[in-house]
Design a protein around this motif. Structure first.
Motif, PDB file in Angstrom:
ATOM      1  N   PRO A  53       0.648  -1.248   0.087  1.00 50.84           N
ATOM      2  CA  PRO A  53       0.081   0.235  -0.194  1.00 50.84           C
ATOM      3  C   PRO A  53       0.964   1.020   0.394  1.00 50.84           C
ATOM      4  N   ARG A  54       0.444   2.641  -0.381  1.00 54.98           N
ATOM      5  CA  ARG A  54       1.242   3.754  -0.273  1.00 54.98           C
ATOM      6  C   ARG A  54       0.051   4.210   0.238  1.00 54.98           C
ATOM      7  N   LYS A  55       1.240   5.229   0.429  1.00 59.02           N
ATOM      8  CA  LYS A  55       0.574   6.593   1.740  1.00 59.02           C
ATOM      9  C   LYS A  55       0.164   7.910   1.073  1.00 59.02           C
ATOM     10  N   PHE A  56      -0.950   8.655   1.865  1.00 62.12           N
ATOM     11  CA  PHE A  56      -1.099   9.640   1.040  1.00 62.12           C
ATOM     12  C   PHE A  56      -2.361  10.731   1.900  1.00 62.12           C
ATOM     13  N   SER A  86      -6.137  15.603  -2.973  1.00 58.79           N
ATOM     14  CA  SER A  86      -5.191  14.628  -2.604  1.00 58.79           C
ATOM     15  C   SER A  86      -3.301  14.544  -2.932  1.00 58.79           C
ATOM     16  N   TRP A  87      -2.190  14.438  -2.109  1.00 55.32           N
ATOM     17  CA  TRP A  87      -1.524  13.936  -2.632  1.00 55.32           C
ATOM     18  C   TRP A  87      -0.208  12.353  -2.115  1.00 55.32           C
ATOM     19  N   LEU A  88       0.608  12.281  -2.783  1.00 52.10           N
ATOM     20  CA  LEU A  88       1.093  11.172  -2.173  1.00 52.10           C
ATOM     21  C   LEU A  88       2.727  11.623  -1.179  1.00 52.10           C
ATOM     22  N   LEU A  89       2.850  10.849  -0.297  1.00 54.32           N
ATOM     23  CA  LEU A  89       3.743  10.758   0.589  1.00 54.32           C
ATOM     24  C   LEU A  89       4.653   9.634   0.928  1.00 54.32           C
ATOM     25  N   ASN A  90       6.081  10.511   0.260  1.00 56.29           N
ATOM     26  CA  ASN A  90       7.061   9.017   0.599  1.00 56.29           C
ATOM     27  C   ASN A  90       6.935   8.275   1.634  1.00 56.29           C
ATOM     28  N   GLU A  91       7.717   7.030   2.144  1.00 55.44           N
ATOM     29  CA  GLU A  91       7.919   6.479   3.050  1.00 55.44           C
ATOM     30  C   GLU A  91       7.684   7.228   4.669  1.00 55.44           C
ATOM     31  N   ASP A  92       9.083   8.559   4.316  1.00 52.59           N
ATOM     32  CA  ASP A  92       9.074   8.701   5.856  1.00 52.59           C
ATOM     33  C   ASP A  92       8.759  10.571   5.767  1.00 52.59           C
ATOM     34  N   GLY A  93       7.391  10.865   5.179  1.00 52.89           N
ATOM     35  CA  GLY A  93       5.827  11.149   5.479  1.00 52.89           C
ATOM     36  C   GLY A  93       5.968  12.498   3.956  1.00 52.89           C
TER      37      GLY A  93
END
Length: 205
Positions: free
Chosen positions: A74-77, A97-104
């Motif tokens: 899954p991806r964080k957003f 909405s905007w997608l986030l990297n793993e570090d936020g």
């Protein structure tokens, strides 16, 4: 000894302290009522919309998307949802909405949708949403109680270049003053299944 009810009221007052004075930008020269996402300002909420009153505001938070077609899911957003009104018997809906990297950190802008909640006299809810991806959805549903609402698509229309979306369901609900939602989606040959969920905190209203 402080009761859980007292704690809930205190927590609500603390949350409202930072949001009660915030609202949407106002056009001073607009000859008709401005939209308001703050029930303390602007026109009175139309009586037809009382079942949706808790939704009015600007909400922002994070969530997760997943689907068989998403690589490395899954991806964080993150998302900002605006639910506003101008005194008439509907609510305006806009989500960015905007997608986030793993570090936020922010990866890139993502989905956008705009539409209208149209409550009916028999408690039926109509939700019309237009997506930047070329999909238009018509949802029908009802309040489950005073703080949760469930809807499912009755019709989906797509442009020639849009993904093959065939259906969706959404459940919105207040959780300790925050707005949570889950979405199921049927698309690109897959059956209806979980696609997105998020928890949004009130930032205005």
């Amino acid at each position: 000894m402080t009761s859980s009810g007292d704690e809930a009221i205190a927590a609500a007052e603390e949350r409202a302290a930072s949001t009660r004075t915030r609202n949407l930008p106002v056009w001073d020269d607009l000859p008709i009522p401005n939209d308001t996402a703050n029930l303390r300002e602007g026109p009175d909420l139309n009586e037809a919309c009382l079942a949706l009153l808790p939704l009015v505001g600007v909400w922002r938070g994070e969530g997760e998307i997943d689907y068989p077609t998403i690589e490395d899911g899954p991806r964080k957003f993150a998302q900002q949802l605006t639910v506003a009104h101008d005194g008439r018997p509907f609510l305006y809906h806009e989500a960015r909405s905007w997608l986030l990297n793993e570090d936020g950190s922010i990866l890139r802008p993502a989905a956008r949708e705009t539409g209208f909640w149209r409550p009916q006299a028999d408690d039926t809810l109509e939700l019309l949403l237009t997506h930047s991806s070329g999909v238009v959805e018509l949802y029908y549903g009802k309040p489950l109680n005073q703080t949760s609402w469930e809807l499912g698509t009755d019709a989906v229309i797509r442009t020639a270049t849009a993904k093959d979306v065939t259906g969706a369901k959404r459940l919105y609900g207040l959780i300790n003053g925050d707005l949570g939602y889950v979405e199921e989606r049927a698309m690109v040959g897959h059956e209806l299944q979980p696609h997105a969920s998020a928890l949004l905190h009130r930032v205005a209203g």
